[in-house]
Motif scaffolding. Sequence first.
Motif, mmCIF file in Angstrom:
data_model
loop_
_atom_site.group_PDB
_atom_site.id
_atom_site.type_symbol
_atom_site.label_atom_id
_atom_site.label_comp_id
_atom_site.label_asym_id
_atom_site.label_seq_id
_atom_site.Cartn_x
_atom_site.Cartn_y
_atom_site.Cartn_z
ATOM 1 N N THR A 11 0.862 -1.188 0.000
ATOM 2 C CA THR A 11 0.000 0.000 0.000
ATOM 3 C C THR A 11 0.893 1.231 0.000
ATOM 4 N N ILE A 12 0.691 2.093 -0.995
ATOM 5 C CA ILE A 12 1.380 3.390 -0.996
ATOM 6 C C ILE A 12 0.421 4.373 -0.344
ATOM 7 N N THR A 13 0.873 5.073 0.660
ATOM 8 C CA THR A 13 -0.033 6.026 1.304
ATOM 9 C C THR A 13 0.708 7.291 1.718
ATOM 10 N N PHE A 14 0.044 8.417 1.506
ATOM 11 C CA PHE A 14 0.652 9.699 1.861
ATOM 12 C C PHE A 14 -0.429 10.767 1.882
ATOM 13 N N ALA A 15 -0.065 11.932 2.390
ATOM 14 C CA ALA A 15 -0.980 13.078 2.379
ATOM 15 C C ALA A 15 -0.443 14.104 1.393
ATOM 16 N N GLN A 16 -1.339 14.704 0.632
ATOM 17 C CA GLN A 16 -0.909 15.736 -0.302
ATOM 18 C C GLN A 16 -1.854 16.931 -0.249
ATOM 19 N N SER A 17 -1.326 18.065 -0.717
ATOM 20 C CA SER A 17 -2.154 19.276 -0.796
ATOM 21 C C SER A 17 -2.961 19.237 -2.092
ATOM 22 N N LEU A 18 -3.829 20.228 -2.279
ATOM 23 C CA LEU A 18 -4.618 20.290 -3.517
ATOM 24 C C LEU A 18 -3.714 20.483 -4.738
ATOM 25 N N ASP A 19 -2.555 21.111 -4.545
ATOM 26 C CA ASP A 19 -1.632 21.259 -5.673
ATOM 27 C C ASP A 19 -0.570 20.156 -5.701
ATOM 28 N N GLY A 20 -0.888 19.020 -5.072
ATOM 29 C CA GLY A 20 -0.077 17.816 -5.249
ATOM 30 C C GLY A 20 1.259 17.811 -4.535
ATOM 31 N N LYS A 21 1.396 18.578 -3.461
ATOM 32 C CA LYS A 21 2.670 18.631 -2.736
ATOM 33 C C LYS A 21 2.601 17.806 -1.453
ATOM 34 N N ILE A 189 -3.448 4.907 -1.185
ATOM 35 C CA ILE A 189 -4.427 5.604 -0.343
ATOM 36 C C ILE A 189 -3.885 7.003 -0.071
ATOM 37 N N ILE A 190 -4.562 7.990 -0.638
ATOM 38 C CA ILE A 190 -4.066 9.371 -0.561
ATOM 39 C C ILE A 190 -5.019 10.217 0.277
ATOM 40 N N THR A 191 -4.456 10.901 1.254
ATOM 41 C CA THR A 191 -5.211 11.913 1.997
ATOM 42 C C THR A 191 -5.011 13.240 1.282
ATOM 43 N N VAL A 192 -6.107 13.851 0.846
ATOM 44 C CA VAL A 192 -6.000 15.145 0.168
ATOM 45 C C VAL A 192 -6.461 16.233 1.144
ATOM 46 N N ALA A 193 -5.526 17.088 1.502
ATOM 47 C CA ALA A 193 -5.830 18.164 2.461
ATOM 48 C C ALA A 193 -6.240 19.409 1.692
ATOM 49 N N PRO A 194 -7.307 20.104 2.141
ATOM 50 C CA PRO A 194 -7.795 21.259 1.393
ATOM 51 C C PRO A 194 -6.943 22.495 1.621
ATOM 52 N N VAL A 197 0.140 24.429 -1.188
ATOM 53 C CA VAL A 197 1.489 24.627 -0.635
ATOM 54 C C VAL A 197 2.262 25.636 -1.482
ATOM 55 N N GLY A 198 2.071 25.586 -2.779
ATOM 56 C CA GLY A 198 2.799 26.506 -3.646
ATOM 57 C C GLY A 198 3.895 25.794 -4.422
ATOM 58 N N GLU A 199 4.416 26.474 -5.431
ATOM 59 C CA GLU A 199 5.302 25.786 -6.381
ATOM 60 C C GLU A 199 6.654 25.408 -5.789
ATOM 61 N N ASP A 200 7.005 25.977 -4.637
ATOM 62 C CA ASP A 200 8.285 25.569 -4.038
ATOM 63 C C ASP A 200 8.129 24.327 -3.150
ATOM 64 N N GLY A 201 6.916 23.776 -3.070
ATOM 65 C CA GLY A 201 6.723 22.510 -2.358
ATOM 66 C C GLY A 201 7.202 21.344 -3.203
ATOM 67 N N LEU A 222 -14.687 11.129 3.408
ATOM 68 C CA LEU A 222 -14.173 12.286 4.133
ATOM 69 C C LEU A 222 -13.724 11.874 5.530
ATOM 70 N N ALA A 223 -12.685 12.517 6.021
ATOM 71 C CA ALA A 223 -12.245 12.350 7.413
ATOM 72 C C ALA A 223 -11.921 13.752 7.907
ATOM 73 N N GLY A 224 -12.788 14.300 8.756
ATOM 74 C CA GLY A 224 -12.609 15.691 9.140
ATOM 75 C C GLY A 224 -12.647 16.563 7.900
ATOM 76 N N LYS A 225 -11.663 17.451 7.772
ATOM 77 C CA LYS A 225 -11.635 18.357 6.611
ATOM 78 C C LYS A 225 -11.034 17.695 5.375
ATOM 79 N N ASP A 226 -10.426 16.525 5.527
ATOM 80 C CA ASP A 226 -9.679 15.906 4.425
ATOM 81 C C ASP A 226 -10.529 14.908 3.634
ATOM 82 N N ALA A 227 -10.137 14.712 2.378
ATOM 83 C CA ALA A 227 -10.742 13.654 1.557
ATOM 84 C C ALA A 227 -9.723 12.527 1.434
ATOM 85 N N ILE A 228 -10.193 11.294 1.604
ATOM 86 C CA ILE A 228 -9.289 10.149 1.453
ATOM 87 C C ILE A 228 -9.726 9.372 0.217
#
Length: 236
Positions: A11-21, A189-194, A197-201, A222-228
Amino acid sequence: MDVHPDKLDITITFAQSLDGKLAGPDGAQIALSCSESMQITHRLRSTNNAILVGANTAINDNPQLNTRLLPTEEQRNPQPVVLDTNLRLPPGCKLVQNFVAGKGLQPWLLTPGSDDLDWHHRRRVLENAGARIMIYNPNSTSHVDSIPSILSTLSFNGVSSLMVEGGPSVIQSFFTAHNKYGSIIDRIIITVAPMFVGEDGVGYNLPRSDGKPAFIHKDSFLAGKDAIMVLEPTSA
Ligand SMILES: NC(=O)C1=CN([C@@H]2O[C@H](COP(=O)(O)OP(=O)(O)OC[C@H]3O[C@@H](n4cnc5c(N)ncnc54)[C@H](OP(=O)(O)O)[C@@H]3O)[C@@H](O)[C@H]2O)C=CC1
Ligand SMILES: Nc1nc(O)c(N)c(N[C@@H]2O[C@H](COP(=O)(O)O)[C@@H](O)[C@H]2O)n1
């Protein structure tokens, strides 16, 4: 070498921002997950028998990689594994400290080995501190091409389910190896946080798809504010 010896469930799992960082500028750690999604990450940790991170994550974040956010009776810590070619991990890190204090499993540091005298010195220091150094096929010529040997080594040492938690370089290696060697990854399994981060992420790229997506959507919640989001390989 057999690429799929006693195939591990991966399983690959991580959290990312809306801009994929996944990380901030220069790979700095950022808090993306909310407490609800972080607890789901810890539950996922508890259902795998090993958890793998790259050397940069282990050094920058000094993580514990345990399941401390779960109720005590549900805590089941996975085997911590660090991909650390050059044995850069500080011997005083939390993974080693927790093991020595009887609060965690012995960290495994996977490396193709080295002839360098300083490398052997660091090996002795890390082993004396409490880490286990495990050598995979020294003929592995690149990070991507070493993935099959790494997986064989883990499988040979009793690992049957592996959670790959990051960082971006390790995730990129696994995606590329999946593309090159055939089905290695069983799910993402990706957690997407709303947040942005910006292009330097720091983010990751998938290999070219030639019009065929390598992974398809299986579930979202959904889990709290995040989408999984859960994806599986198209061939699964
Ligand atoms: N948002 C999230 O969910 C997560 C974010 N992160 C963030 O990511 C940041 C670090 O990411 P990043 O800099 O990309 O580093 P990684 O944690 O991915 O580590 C990369 C390093 O691991 C070593 N390595 C050994 N074998 C391999 C291999 N087969 N494939 C890839 N790397 C290998 C290499 O160092 P060497 O050659 O010296 O061994 C490489 O430079 C952290 O600061 C952390 O905050 C991390 C995990 C999850
Ligand atoms: N799921 C998740 N969300 C985030 O926002 C993150 N920054 C991470 N990072 C990963 O978690 C590790 C920290 O683990 P411990 O809390 O020390 O057990 C960190 O090293 C990254 O692998 N993950």
